[in-house]
Design a protein around this motif. Structure first.
Motif, PDB file in Angstrom:
ATOM      1  N   GLU A 233      22.675   2.430  -0.252  1.00 46.69           N
ATOM      2  CA  GLU A 233      23.653   2.417  -1.347  1.00 46.69           C
ATOM      3  C   GLU A 233      25.078   2.493  -0.812  1.00 46.69           C
ATOM      4  O   GLU A 233      25.977   1.793  -1.291  1.00 46.69           O
ATOM      5  CB  GLU A 233      23.371   3.600  -2.285  1.00 46.69           C
ATOM      6  N   ILE A 234      25.300   3.340   0.187  1.00 49.69           N
ATOM      7  CA  ILE A 234      26.640   3.459   0.784  1.00 49.69           C
ATOM      8  C   ILE A 234      27.044   2.146   1.432  1.00 49.69           C
ATOM      9  O   ILE A 234      28.162   1.654   1.235  1.00 49.69           O
ATOM     10  CB  ILE A 234      26.653   4.606   1.818  1.00 49.69           C
ATOM     11  N   ALA A 235      26.150   1.550   2.213  1.00 52.53           N
ATOM     12  CA  ALA A 235      26.477   0.315   2.931  1.00 52.53           C
ATOM     13  C   ALA A 235      26.826  -0.816   1.964  1.00 52.53           C
ATOM     14  O   ALA A 235      27.805  -1.555   2.166  1.00 52.53           O
ATOM     15  CB  ALA A 235      25.314  -0.089   3.825  1.00 52.53           C
ATOM     16  N   LEU A 236      26.051  -0.960   0.904  1.00 55.21           N
ATOM     17  CA  LEU A 236      26.258  -2.073  -0.030  1.00 55.21           C
ATOM     18  C   LEU A 236      27.387  -1.814  -1.018  1.00 55.21           C
ATOM     19  O   LEU A 236      27.715  -2.690  -1.830  1.00 55.21           O
ATOM     20  CB  LEU A 236      24.956  -2.358  -0.788  1.00 55.21           C
ATOM     21  N   SER A 237      27.972  -0.622  -0.971  1.00 58.00           N
ATOM     22  CA  SER A 237      29.101  -0.345  -1.858  1.00 58.00           C
ATOM     23  C   SER A 237      30.375  -1.045  -1.374  1.00 58.00           C
ATOM     24  O   SER A 237      31.353  -1.138  -2.128  1.00 58.00           O
ATOM     25  CB  SER A 237      29.355   1.169  -1.936  1.00 58.00           C
ATOM     26  N   TYR A 238      30.384  -1.566  -0.155  1.00 57.94           N
ATOM     27  CA  TYR A 238      31.529  -2.307   0.373  1.00 57.94           C
ATOM     28  C   TYR A 238      31.336  -3.790   0.046  1.00 57.94           C
ATOM     29  O   TYR A 238      30.321  -4.385   0.429  1.00 57.94           O
ATOM     30  CB  TYR A 238      31.651  -2.096   1.886  1.00 57.94           C
ATOM     31  N   PRO A 239      32.292  -4.409  -0.631  1.00 58.66           N
ATOM     32  CA  PRO A 239      32.111  -5.798  -1.070  1.00 58.66           C
ATOM     33  C   PRO A 239      31.950  -6.775   0.086  1.00 58.66           C
ATOM     34  O   PRO A 239      31.324  -7.826  -0.077  1.00 58.66           O
ATOM     35  CB  PRO A 239      33.386  -6.085  -1.879  1.00 58.66           C
ATOM     36  N   GLU A 240      32.498  -6.457   1.250  1.00 53.47           N
ATOM     37  CA  GLU A 240      32.346  -7.354   2.395  1.00 53.47           C
ATOM     38  C   GLU A 240      30.911  -7.386   2.932  1.00 53.47           C
ATOM     39  O   GLU A 240      30.514  -8.330   3.600  1.00 53.47           O
ATOM     40  CB  GLU A 240      33.299  -6.942   3.526  1.00 53.47           C
ATOM     41  N   VAL A 241      30.149  -6.322   2.679  1.00 55.25           N
ATOM     42  CA  VAL A 241      28.772  -6.257   3.157  1.00 55.25           C
ATOM     43  C   VAL A 241      27.893  -7.035   2.174  1.00 55.25           C
ATOM     44  O   VAL A 241      27.639  -6.591   1.057  1.00 55.25           O
ATOM     45  CB  VAL A 241      28.286  -4.798   3.277  1.00 55.25           C
ATOM     46  N   LEU A 242      27.442  -8.220   2.603  1.00 55.28           N
ATOM     47  CA  LEU A 242      26.646  -9.063   1.725  1.00 55.28           C
ATOM     48  C   LEU A 242      25.202  -8.576   1.615  1.00 55.28           C
ATOM     49  O   LEU A 242      24.572  -8.713   0.569  1.00 55.28           O
ATOM     50  CB  LEU A 242      26.663 -10.508   2.243  1.00 55.28           C
ATOM     51  N   SER A 243      24.685  -8.003   2.697  1.00 50.73           N
ATOM     52  CA  SER A 243      23.320  -7.490   2.700  1.00 50.73           C
ATOM     53  C   SER A 243      23.158  -6.593   3.919  1.00 50.73           C
ATOM     54  O   SER A 243      24.096  -6.442   4.708  1.00 50.73           O
ATOM     55  CB  SER A 243      22.308  -8.645   2.735  1.00 50.73           C
ATOM     56  N   MET A 244      21.993  -6.027   4.055  1.00 54.75           N
ATOM     57  CA  MET A 244      21.699  -5.191   5.210  1.00 54.75           C
ATOM     58  C   MET A 244      20.214  -5.314   5.528  1.00 54.75           C
ATOM     59  O   MET A 244      19.387  -5.662   4.682  1.00 54.75           O
ATOM     60  CB  MET A 244      22.060  -3.734   4.944  1.00 54.75           C
ATOM     61  N   HIS A 245      19.856  -5.037   6.792  1.00 52.61           N
ATOM     62  CA  HIS A 245      18.466  -5.085   7.190  1.00 52.61           C
ATOM     63  C   HIS A 245      18.244  -4.199   8.411  1.00 52.61           C
ATOM     64  O   HIS A 245      19.192  -3.663   8.986  1.00 52.61           O
ATOM     65  CB  HIS A 245      18.026  -6.526   7.501  1.00 52.61           C
ATOM     66  N   ASP A 246      16.979  -4.044   8.769  1.00 49.56           N
ATOM     67  CA  ASP A 246      16.582  -3.320   9.983  1.00 49.56           C
ATOM     68  C   ASP A 246      17.174  -1.907  10.042  1.00 49.56           C
ATOM     69  O   ASP A 246      17.733  -1.493  11.062  1.00 49.56           O
ATOM     70  CB  ASP A 246      16.984  -4.117  11.228  1.00 49.56           C
ATOM     71  N   LEU A 247      17.039  -1.164   8.934  1.00 49.86           N
ATOM     72  CA  LEU A 247      17.477   0.227   8.902  1.00 49.86           C
ATOM     73  C   LEU A 247      16.443   1.085   9.629  1.00 49.86           C
ATOM     74  O   LEU A 247      15.271   1.118   9.250  1.00 49.86           O
ATOM     75  CB  LEU A 247      17.637   0.699   7.454  1.00 49.86           C
ATOM     76  N   ARG A 248      16.876   1.759  10.671  1.00 49.84           N
ATOM     77  CA  ARG A 248      15.991   2.620  11.450  1.00 49.84           C
ATOM     78  C   ARG A 248      16.568   4.030  11.480  1.00 49.84           C
ATOM     79  O   ARG A 248      17.761   4.207  11.780  1.00 49.84           O
ATOM     80  CB  ARG A 248      15.829   2.091  12.878  1.00 49.84           C
ATOM     81  N   THR A 249      15.739   5.006  11.179  1.00 51.07           N
ATOM     82  CA  THR A 249      16.207   6.386  11.117  1.00 51.07           C
ATOM     83  C   THR A 249      15.191   7.314  11.766  1.00 51.07           C
ATOM     84  O   THR A 249      14.001   7.011  11.833  1.00 51.07           O
ATOM     85  CB  THR A 249      16.417   6.823   9.656  1.00 51.07           C
ATOM     86  N   ARG A 250      15.680   8.449  12.234  1.00 53.98           N
ATOM     87  CA  ARG A 250      14.806   9.485  12.772  1.00 53.98           C
ATOM     88  C   ARG A 250      15.574  10.787  12.830  1.00 53.98           C
ATOM     89  O   ARG A 250      16.803  10.804  12.675  1.00 53.98           O
ATOM     90  CB  ARG A 250      14.292   9.121  14.165  1.00 53.98           C
ATOM     91  N   ARG A 251      14.843  11.878  13.007  1.00 50.88           N
ATOM     92  CA  ARG A 251      15.466  13.188  13.169  1.00 50.88           C
ATOM     93  C   ARG A 251      15.045  13.805  14.488  1.00 50.88           C
ATOM     94  O   ARG A 251      13.942  13.569  14.985  1.00 50.88           O
ATOM     95  CB  ARG A 251      15.054  14.130  12.034  1.00 50.88           C
ATOM     96  N   ALA A 252      15.951  14.606  15.030  1.00 51.04           N
ATOM     97  CA  ALA A 252      15.655  15.396  16.220  1.00 51.04           C
ATOM     98  C   ALA A 252      16.283  16.759  16.008  1.00 51.04           C
ATOM     99  O   ALA A 252      17.488  16.934  16.191  1.00 51.04           O
ATOM    100  CB  ALA A 252      16.194  14.738  17.488  1.00 51.04           C
ATOM    101  N   GLY A 253      15.482  17.726  15.553  1.00 46.14           N
ATOM    102  CA  GLY A 253      16.039  19.034  15.225  1.00 46.14           C
ATOM    103  C   GLY A 253      17.004  18.903  14.064  1.00 46.14           C
ATOM    104  O   GLY A 253      16.704  18.287  13.042  1.00 46.14           O
ATOM    105  N   PRO A 254      18.217  19.440  14.189  1.00 48.74           N
ATOM    106  CA  PRO A 254      19.173  19.373  13.079  1.00 48.74           C
ATOM    107  C   PRO A 254      19.918  18.048  12.984  1.00 48.74           C
ATOM    108  O   PRO A 254      20.765  17.875  12.108  1.00 48.74           O
ATOM    109  CB  PRO A 254      20.155  20.508  13.420  1.00 48.74           C
ATOM    110  N   TYR A 255      19.640  17.099  13.865  1.00 49.86           N
ATOM    111  CA  TYR A 255      20.409  15.864  13.934  1.00 49.86           C
ATOM    112  C   TYR A 255      19.626  14.668  13.411  1.00 49.86           C
ATOM    113  O   TYR A 255      18.412  14.574  13.576  1.00 49.86           O
ATOM    114  CB  TYR A 255      20.852  15.598  15.384  1.00 49.86           C
ATOM    115  N   ARG A 256      20.352  13.741  12.793  1.00 51.24           N
ATOM    116  CA  ARG A 256      19.783  12.472  12.345  1.00 51.24           C
ATOM    117  C   ARG A 256      20.381  11.340  13.182  1.00 51.24           C
ATOM    118  O   ARG A 256      21.563  11.383  13.519  1.00 51.24           O
ATOM    119  CB  ARG A 256      20.104  12.212  10.873  1.00 51.24           C
TER     120      ARG A 256
END
Length: 320
Positions: A233-256
């Motif tokens: 939602e944050i990424a697509l809130s910018y009009p220049e961003v036409l789309s997004m893909h390949d979102l990769r996430t993970r956690r390590a202790g308190p960090y993302r």
């Protein structure tokens, strides 16, 4: 500020939450030491297997709290040239160690309670045991309340695992009181080991939940879907961003750690695309403190004509 600098400011600078996590570990060790001293005295006087079960649990809690203290200190250390992603996984490693010891304590308690079930023994001075359990409940309630506050502020999985132990203690201590009271009232000594078995089963269930979360983090499981949706939602809130893909996430202790590919019109200047990507990174890091975000810029087929839809020359909320 360039994006590389932006990525590295936020992840390891949340000193306030790290300080709270350390305070929680100190409080945990102190409470565990107090409960051990009280329960040793109560068990020596009463001979109750339920109190023994609670004592063994507190001994393991003390060990687990010390492991958590070391892990939190290690996990809060900044990234180095040798450990570029930091040492956040020290926390789930500590949680997994705790789970193993918790499971071991459940097995030992089961054996002890089983023996006492078939060879019951009378309980002496049950009022002493009840008084000690009341003190234990009051001290544990205070600790669990403080840990809940720290977890909300820091998201520490090690503190969460430690808190699960003490929440289990609350139930176990209440069970001990019930066992002592019912044994006195009914004159049925098997009630005491039956409560010991119930406490052991609950401890084992707690170990399973702690281990599952720790393994998810060690194996780099994706962030919860609601967090991934918020990033999109944050990424697509910018009009220049036409789309997004390949979102990769993970956690390590308190960090993302978050990686995302943003798609821009191919005619957009590199400087402008870079500025927008940097703005996305910063906003995601503000939304999720303790995050490292990398936004890659990908060109895509132009979707407008210059004479009718000129390219924007300004990033919303940011000077370029």
């Amino acid at each position: 500020m360039d994006s590389d600098a932006a990525r590295q400011i936020n992840p390891f600078s949340n000193g306030k939450s790290q300080g709270l996590a350390r305070q929680a570990t100190y409080a945990s060790v102190a409470v565990a030491a107090l409960l051990i001293a009280c329960k040793i005295g109560a068990w020596s006087v009463t001979g109750s297997v339920a109190i023994l079960a609670s004592l063994v649990d507190s001994l393991l809690d003390a060990f687990a709290s010390i492991v958590t203290l070391v892990a939190v200190r290690k996990a809060s250390a900044p990234a180095t040239t040798e450990y570029r992603f930091g040492l956040g996984k020290a926390e789930p490693l500590a949680a997994l160690t705790q789970a193993a010891f918790i499971a071991g304590s459940a097995v030992l308690l089961t054996v002890q309670a089983g023996e006492r079930l078939f060879k019951p023994q009378p309980i002496q001075a049950s009022e002493v045991g009840i008084a000690v359990m009341v003190v234990s409940i009051v001290a544990t309630l205070g600790l669990v309340g403080f840990q809940a506050y720290v977890i909300r502020k820091s998201g520490s999985v090690a503190i969460k695992a430690d808190s699960l132990h003490y929440k289990g203690d609350l139930l176990a201590n209440a069970g001990v009181i019930s066992a002592l009271v019912l044994t006195d009232l009914l004159g049925f000594p098997q009630i005491d080991p039956l409560f010991g078995l119930a406490i052991a089963a609950y401890i084992l269930w707690t170990a399973r939940s702690v281990a599952a979360e720790a393994l998810d983090m060690l194996l780099d499981k994706e962030l919860p879907q609601e967090e991934r949706d918020r990033i999109k939602e944050i990424a697509l809130s910018y009009p220049e961003v036409l789309s997004m893909h390949d979102l990769r996430t993970r956690r390590a202790g308190p960090y993302r750690f978050i990686q995302i590919h943003l798609e821009f019109n191919g005619r957009l200047s590199l400087n402008h695309a870079h500025a927008v990507a940097e703005a996305v990174e910063m906003q995601v890091m503000e939304e999720f403190p303790g995050s490292e975000v990398i936004a890659h810029q990908d060109p895509t087929t132009p979707q407008w004509h210059e004479d009718t839809d000129p390219l924007p020359d300004h990033v919303p909320g940011r000077d370029t």
